[in-house]
Structure formats: structure tokens, C-alpha cells
Write an enzyme that holds these catalytic residues in place. Structure first.
Site, PDB file in Angstrom:
ATOM      1  N   LYS A  14       0.870  -1.385   0.002  1.00 14.17           N
ATOM      2  CA  LYS A  14       0.044  -0.094  -0.131  1.00 14.17           C
ATOM      3  C   LYS A  14       0.942   1.353   0.119  1.00 14.17           C
ATOM      4  CE  LYS A  14      -1.869  -1.121   3.800  1.00 14.17           C
ATOM      5  NZ  LYS A  14      -1.490  -2.605   4.272  1.00 14.17           N
ATOM      6  N   ARG A  88      -9.736   0.463   9.043  1.00 18.96           N
ATOM      7  CA  ARG A  88      -9.439  -0.888   9.157  1.00 18.96           C
ATOM      8  C   ARG A  88     -10.348  -1.884  10.092  1.00 18.96           C
ATOM      9  NH1 ARG A  88      -3.534   0.268   9.273  1.00 18.96           N
ATOM     10  NH2 ARG A  88      -2.247  -1.547   9.565  1.00 18.96           N
ATOM     11  N   ARG A 127      11.607  -4.865   5.168  1.00 21.25           N
ATOM     12  CA  ARG A 127      11.348  -3.465   4.848  1.00 21.25           C
ATOM     13  C   ARG A 127      12.158  -2.584   5.461  1.00 21.25           C
ATOM     14  NH1 ARG A 127       5.219  -1.824   5.259  1.00 21.25           N
ATOM     15  NH2 ARG A 127       5.431  -2.485   7.211  1.00 21.25           N
ATOM     16  N   ARG A 161      11.120  -0.470  11.136  1.00 21.07           N
ATOM     17  CA  ARG A 161       9.920  -0.330  12.080  1.00 21.07           C
ATOM     18  C   ARG A 161      10.176  -1.513  13.243  1.00 21.07           C
ATOM     19  NH1 ARG A 161       4.651   0.168   8.596  1.00 21.07           N
ATOM     20  NH2 ARG A 161       3.879  -0.880  10.420  1.00 21.07           N
ATOM     21  N   ARG A 172      -0.533  -8.623  13.619  1.00 20.24           N
ATOM     22  CA  ARG A 172      -0.929  -7.744  12.805  1.00 20.24           C
ATOM     23  C   ARG A 172      -1.863  -8.738  11.653  1.00 20.24           C
ATOM     24  NH1 ARG A 172       4.554  -5.124  11.170  1.00 20.24           N
ATOM     25  NH2 ARG A 172       3.263  -3.899   9.438  1.00 20.24           N
TER      26      ARG A 172
HETATM   27  P1  ADP Z   1       2.268  -1.776   3.337  1.00 19.58           P
HETATM   28  O1  ADP Z   1       2.283  -0.235   3.030  1.00 19.58           O
HETATM   29  O2  ADP Z   1       1.028  -2.136   2.595  1.00 19.58           O
HETATM   30  O3  ADP Z   1       2.319  -2.443   4.674  1.00 19.58           O
HETATM   31  P2  ADP Z   1       4.810  -1.391   1.809  1.00 19.58           P
HETATM   32  O4  ADP Z   1       4.410  -0.666   0.447  1.00 19.58           O
HETATM   33  O5  ADP Z   1       5.444  -0.825   3.077  1.00 19.58           O
HETATM   34  O6  ADP Z   1       3.419  -2.397   2.136  1.00 19.58           O
HETATM   35  O7  ADP Z   1       5.686  -2.787   1.209  1.00 19.58           O
HETATM   36  C1  ADP Z   1       6.188  -3.977   2.159  1.00 19.58           C
HETATM   37  C2  ADP Z   1       7.296  -4.529   1.593  1.00 19.58           C
HETATM   38  O8  ADP Z   1       7.305  -5.085   0.407  1.00 19.58           O
HETATM   39  C3  ADP Z   1       8.433  -3.183   1.383  1.00 19.58           C
HETATM   40  O9  ADP Z   1       9.939  -3.664   1.631  1.00 19.58           O
HETATM   41  C4  ADP Z   1       8.451  -3.003  -0.304  1.00 19.58           C
HETATM   42  O10 ADP Z   1       9.613  -2.585  -0.959  1.00 19.58           O
HETATM   43  C5  ADP Z   1       7.909  -4.501  -0.720  1.00 19.58           C
HETATM   44  N1  ADP Z   1       7.248  -4.314  -1.896  1.00 19.58           N
HETATM   45  C6  ADP Z   1       6.036  -3.609  -2.036  1.00 19.58           C
HETATM   46  N2  ADP Z   1       5.318  -4.000  -3.324  1.00 19.58           N
HETATM   47  C7  ADP Z   1       6.105  -4.943  -3.686  1.00 19.58           C
HETATM   48  C8  ADP Z   1       5.999  -5.768  -4.969  1.00 19.58           C
HETATM   49  N3  ADP Z   1       5.099  -5.659  -5.790  1.00 19.58           N
HETATM   50  N4  ADP Z   1       6.808  -6.936  -5.051  1.00 19.58           N
HETATM   51  C9  ADP Z   1       7.911  -7.066  -4.320  1.00 19.58           C
HETATM   52  N5  ADP Z   1       7.874  -6.250  -3.153  1.00 19.58           N
HETATM   53  C10 ADP Z   1       7.168  -5.377  -3.000  1.00 19.58           C
HETATM   54  P1  AMP Z   2       0.715   0.522   9.112  1.00 21.37           P
HETATM   55  O1  AMP Z   2       1.574   1.569   9.102  1.00 21.37           O
HETATM   56  O2  AMP Z   2      -0.387   0.993   8.529  1.00 21.37           O
HETATM   57  O3  AMP Z   2       1.167  -1.008   9.016  1.00 21.37           O
HETATM   58  O4  AMP Z   2       0.039   0.516  10.777  1.00 21.37           O
HETATM   59  C1  AMP Z   2       0.945   0.542  11.876  1.00 21.37           C
HETATM   60  C2  AMP Z   2       0.043   0.021  13.175  1.00 21.37           C
HETATM   61  O5  AMP Z   2      -0.505   1.359  13.607  1.00 21.37           O
HETATM   62  C3  AMP Z   2      -1.158  -0.923  13.111  1.00 21.37           C
HETATM   63  O6  AMP Z   2      -0.447  -2.263  13.428  1.00 21.37           O
HETATM   64  C4  AMP Z   2      -1.816  -0.449  14.099  1.00 21.37           C
HETATM   65  O7  AMP Z   2      -1.355  -0.510  15.339  1.00 21.37           O
HETATM   66  C5  AMP Z   2      -1.713   1.086  14.022  1.00 21.37           C
HETATM   67  N1  AMP Z   2      -2.772   1.664  12.945  1.00 21.37           N
HETATM   68  C6  AMP Z   2      -2.785   2.124  11.970  1.00 21.37           C
HETATM   69  N2  AMP Z   2      -3.537   2.543  11.228  1.00 21.37           N
HETATM   70  C7  AMP Z   2      -4.525   2.189  12.187  1.00 21.37           C
HETATM   71  C8  AMP Z   2      -6.055   2.141  11.999  1.00 21.37           C
HETATM   72  N3  AMP Z   2      -6.938   2.553  10.986  1.00 21.37           N
HETATM   73  N4  AMP Z   2      -6.944   1.617  13.036  1.00 21.37           N
HETATM   74  C9  AMP Z   2      -6.163   1.233  14.155  1.00 21.37           C
HETATM   75  N5  AMP Z   2      -4.810   1.077  14.299  1.00 21.37           N
HETATM   76  C10 AMP Z   2      -3.996   1.523  13.377  1.00 21.37           C
END
Ligand code: ADP
Ligand code: AMP
Length: 216
Positions: A14, A88, A127, A161, A172
Site C-alpha cells: 500500500k 481498518r 522492509r 519499524r 497484525r
Molecule cells: P504496506 O504499506 O502495505 O504495509 P509496503 O508498501 O511498505 O506495504 O511494502 C512492504 C515491503 O514489500 C517493502 O519492503 C516493499 O519494498 C516491498 N514491496 C512492495 N510492493 C512489492 C511488490 N509488488 N513486489 C515485491 N516487493 C514489494
Molecule cells: P501500518 O503503518 O498501516 O502498518 O500501521 C501500523 C500500526 O499502526 C498498526 O499495526 C496499528 O497498531 C496502528 N494503526 C494504523 N492504522 C490504524 C487504523 N486505521 N486503526 C487502528 N490502528 C491503526
């Protein structure tokens, strides 16, 4: 101008796709995860409570995140808002619908990014992101060109993170399936759901999302 939700489990991609839409289309990314990580550093009592909940991989209460979003959606929406990691839960989805209506805005599409769990552990544990511009990297699949330097902005502020470990990820994912996945049915019933293959390459996912946006 379109307002969209990117929906998918942690690691679905995302943030990566939101960043492309910000750079390519001038959209505005509203990531509740980023907002909460910022609140965490404030050292306030609320910040400390939020930090504990996030470290365990649990969801922060609806009131807090709805409040954060409410503050933002009256602001500049550029080429449209991208809701990333929000809503969420069903109450959050209802609240977003009400807030958009109240502010005279529409929600145009909900894009479900489909991935399987097996891919997520590797994605999450590899990541890292740039603390200055938000560019998202991965140790194996998307490393920086020069070690320790962000390709996009040249900063050396690369971060991992605290909740990107296997234990927190398990929690999660549980939260995602229990509380967030019902939103797929919720938005399907409203005729707003589109899905893309989140396992495809980053560029291919971007193309699939662009097609949805251009139809909306
Ligand atoms: P989210 O925001 O949904 O938690 P991220 O965009 O941070 O996910 O992506 C999680 C990890 O996966 C990052 O290290 C990113 O570089 C990698 N990633 C994202 N999209 C792809 C893809 N299409 N193919 C391979 N790796 C990806
Ligand atoms: P994310 O960066 O989206 O992976 O979110 C990291 C963490 O933030 C999650 O595991 C939750 O603890 C909290 N969080 C983020 N967005 C929300 C949401 N919309 N509702 C509740 N908790 C959230």
C-alpha cells in the site's frame, strides 16, 4: 480528482503504491500508521499508549484514528486522497463515509491488494523506509543503489519499524483477518471494490491501479 482506499494486509504494498501516486498524480497520502508513528514520538501519555499497542501489532482505538483522519480531510486533497491503512474496522469505514459526506467529498474506489501470507513475512522483515521522503525499500527486492543513501532524496535517514518482526506481524495479520477483511464485503456491496494482484512486480501493480483510477 479521485479519492481512493488502498486495502490489504501489512506488507501488501500500500505504502509503495501510495508513494507512486503522490509522485505521479499529485495525490495526497493519508496513512494512519505514519500519523500514529509521529504521535508516538511526541512523548505524551497518549503517544506512549499508542506506542505500546503498535509494538504488539494490535489496533489503536477507532476514536483516535478517526480523529486523526478528521483533521486531515478538510485540508488540501491535491489530485485526491489516498487512504492508506484506514479504515481498518467497520466503525472506521462508517465514520469515513459520514466524514466524506459531511465535507462534500466522494469516495471513488476501494482497491484491494491481494497477496498471500507466505509473501508477507519476507516483505515485512526486509522492509526499510526513508525517514525524510517516505520512499519504501526492501533488502532483497528493492535495495538502495548506494548503501545507506535514499535513491529518491539522498538522505541517510533510513529506518526500520519496531513492529516489522515476525511476532508482531502474526498479530497484525490476525487483526487484519478478524477486523479489516470484513471491509471487502462492505465495499463490494456498495459496488466500490476493485482488486489488483499485489504479488506482481511493483510497476505492474502500479499499472493495474492506474487502470482502476482512470475508470473511476
Ligand atoms: P504496506 O504499506 O502495505 O504495509 P509496503 O508498501 O511498505 O506495504 O511494502 C512492504 C515491503 O514489500 C517493502 O519492503 C516493499 O519494498 C516491498 N514491496 C512492495 N510492493 C512489492 C511488490 N509488488 N513486489 C515485491 N516487493 C514489494
Ligand atoms: P501500518 O503503518 O498501516 O502498518 O500501521 C501500523 C500500526 O499502526 C498498526 O499495526 C496499528 O497498531 C496502528 N494503526 C494504523 N492504522 C490504524 C487504523 N486505521 N486503526 C487502528 N490502528 C491503526
Amino acid at each position: 480528482m479521485v479519492n481512493i482506499i488502498l486495502l490489504g494486509p501489512p506488507g501488501a504494498g500500500k505504502g509503495t503504491q501510495a508513494k507512486r501516486l503522490v509522485d505521479g498524480r499529485g495525490m495526497v497520502q493519508l496513512s494512519t500508521g505514519d500519523m500514529l508513528r509521529e504521535a508516538k514520538t511526541s512523548g505524551t501519555e497518549m503517544g506512549n499508549r499508542v506506542a505500546e499497542v503498535m509494538a504488539k501489532g494490535q489496533l489503536v482505538t477507532d476514536d483516535i484514528v478517526i480523529g486523526l483522519i478528521e483533521e486531515k480531510i478538510t485540508g488540501n486533497s491535491g489530485g485526491g486522497f489516498i487512504f492508506d491503512g484506514f479504515p481498518r474496522t467497520l466503525p472506521q469505514a462508517d465514520a469515513l463515509g459520514r466524514l466524506m459526506e459531511k465535507t462534500g467529498q466522494s469516495l471513488d474506489a476501494v482497491i484491494e491488494m491481494r497477496v498471500d501470507d507466505a509473501a508477507l513475512v519476507a516483505r515485512i522483515t526486509g522492509r526499510f523506509t526513508c525517514g525524510q521522503c517516505g520512499e519504501v525499500y526492501h533488502d532483497q527486492t528493492r535495495p538502495t543503489k548506494v548503501a545507506g543513501t535514499c535513491d529518491a532524496c539522498g538522505s541517510h535517514d533510513l529506518r526500520r519499524r519496531a513492529d516489522d518482526n515476525e511476532d508482531a506481524l502474526k498479530q497484525r495479520l490476525l487483526e487484519y483477518y478478524k477486523k479489516t477483511s470484513p471491509l471487502i464485503g462492505y465495499y463490494y456491496a456498495k459496488g466500490m471494490l476493485a482488486d489488483v494482484d499485489g504479488l506482481a512486480q511493483v510497476d505492474a501493480v502500479g499499472v493495474a491501479i492506474a487502470k482502476v483510477l482512470d475508470k473511476s
